[in-house]
Design an enzyme around this catalytic site. Sequence first.
Site, mmCIF file in Angstrom:
data_model
loop_
_atom_site.group_PDB
_atom_site.id
_atom_site.type_symbol
_atom_site.label_atom_id
_atom_site.label_comp_id
_atom_site.label_asym_id
_atom_site.label_seq_id
_atom_site.Cartn_x
_atom_site.Cartn_y
_atom_site.Cartn_z
ATOM 1 N NE ARG A 30 -4.208 -1.526 0.019
ATOM 2 C CZ ARG A 30 -4.313 -2.514 -0.940
ATOM 3 N NH1 ARG A 30 -3.325 -2.694 -1.698
ATOM 4 N NH2 ARG A 30 -5.480 -3.251 -0.936
ATOM 5 C CD GLU B 194 -2.658 3.298 -6.327
ATOM 6 O OE1 GLU B 194 -3.718 2.750 -6.502
ATOM 7 O OE2 GLU B 194 -1.529 2.544 -5.806
ATOM 8 C CG HIS C 14 -2.084 -0.732 -7.589
ATOM 9 N ND1 HIS C 14 -2.681 -0.088 -6.446
ATOM 10 C CD2 HIS C 14 -1.900 -1.951 -7.198
ATOM 11 C CE1 HIS C 14 -3.138 -0.891 -5.492
ATOM 12 N NE2 HIS C 14 -2.428 -2.066 -6.073
#
Length: 316
Positions: A225, A254, A272
């Site tokens: 994370r 994000e 990601h």
Amino acid sequence: MPCEHVVVALGPVDAGTVVPVLGERVTFVTDPTAEDLAVAEGAIVRADRQVDGDLLARMPRLRVIARTGVGVELVDVAVAAARGIPVVVTPNSGSRAVAEGVLAMALHLTKRLSPLTELVREGRWAERATLPVGDLDGATLGIVGYGRIGRRVGELAAAFGMRTLAYDPFSPPPTEVARADLGDLVAAADVLTLHTPLTDDTRHLVDEHLLARVKPGAILVNCGRGGLLDLDATLAALETGRLSGAGLDVFDPEPALYHPLFDHPNVVLTPHLMGMTRRAMTLTFADAARGVADVLAGRPPAAVADPEQNHRKATA
């Protein structure tokens, strides 16, 4: 056979994967209108889509939410639980892909692939001795968070001849790899990888104080994370040589906002995507659809975000 249930996609979902799992009695809507939301009993939700109280209010017949992945930061789990709606997660589908991503970043940085590529591309062959290449064989891997992904990273690391140490603030790892103190772990690790959940206690877990204890020349990888890592402190550690490289697949927020760290030559960045390989996405769509089908059939789903509140049959 007549349709009995409507299930909607919130975000891009591969209908070819989920429809066979949902079954013939389900109509799957990939681009739902307000009318579709009003009659939907199930929703398959991509990780970047928000499911808040306002959206849930527009879905009065909803019985199950299935998230592609395990993070539920954008889902109002409390509101869902109050309505008896299980929030299904898919913890097993992407674990192996993320673990491969960790090793890919560690190899990329250890073997100096980016600067060596530039050296060859620019005709600077004679300078190759100025870029020392490292080894994973014989190196120590420090895993912070020893859940499904952390354990798989350790399994892959063993194939490279690495020694594994692990620290987990929530569940102690096996004695043979456990380190009770995070500072001791980072002081011993040549490669440090982060896999613990993001909570108030773990936000900026890796800060300037912890990085001051890192083994000089270590590599840091974060596929967990984004909030676990203080980017300012990480950049400072790279500039002083305390860290020799950093690999980041996750960011906070994000989509990622620009940070000077991104320009450092010993940093590798991915948006990601390490858990979103072709195979992993097929598996996560299938698992999400299976969770929806289970709830609609009155069966308990395999995995939910909050077992205490959600692991019960939703009201029709």
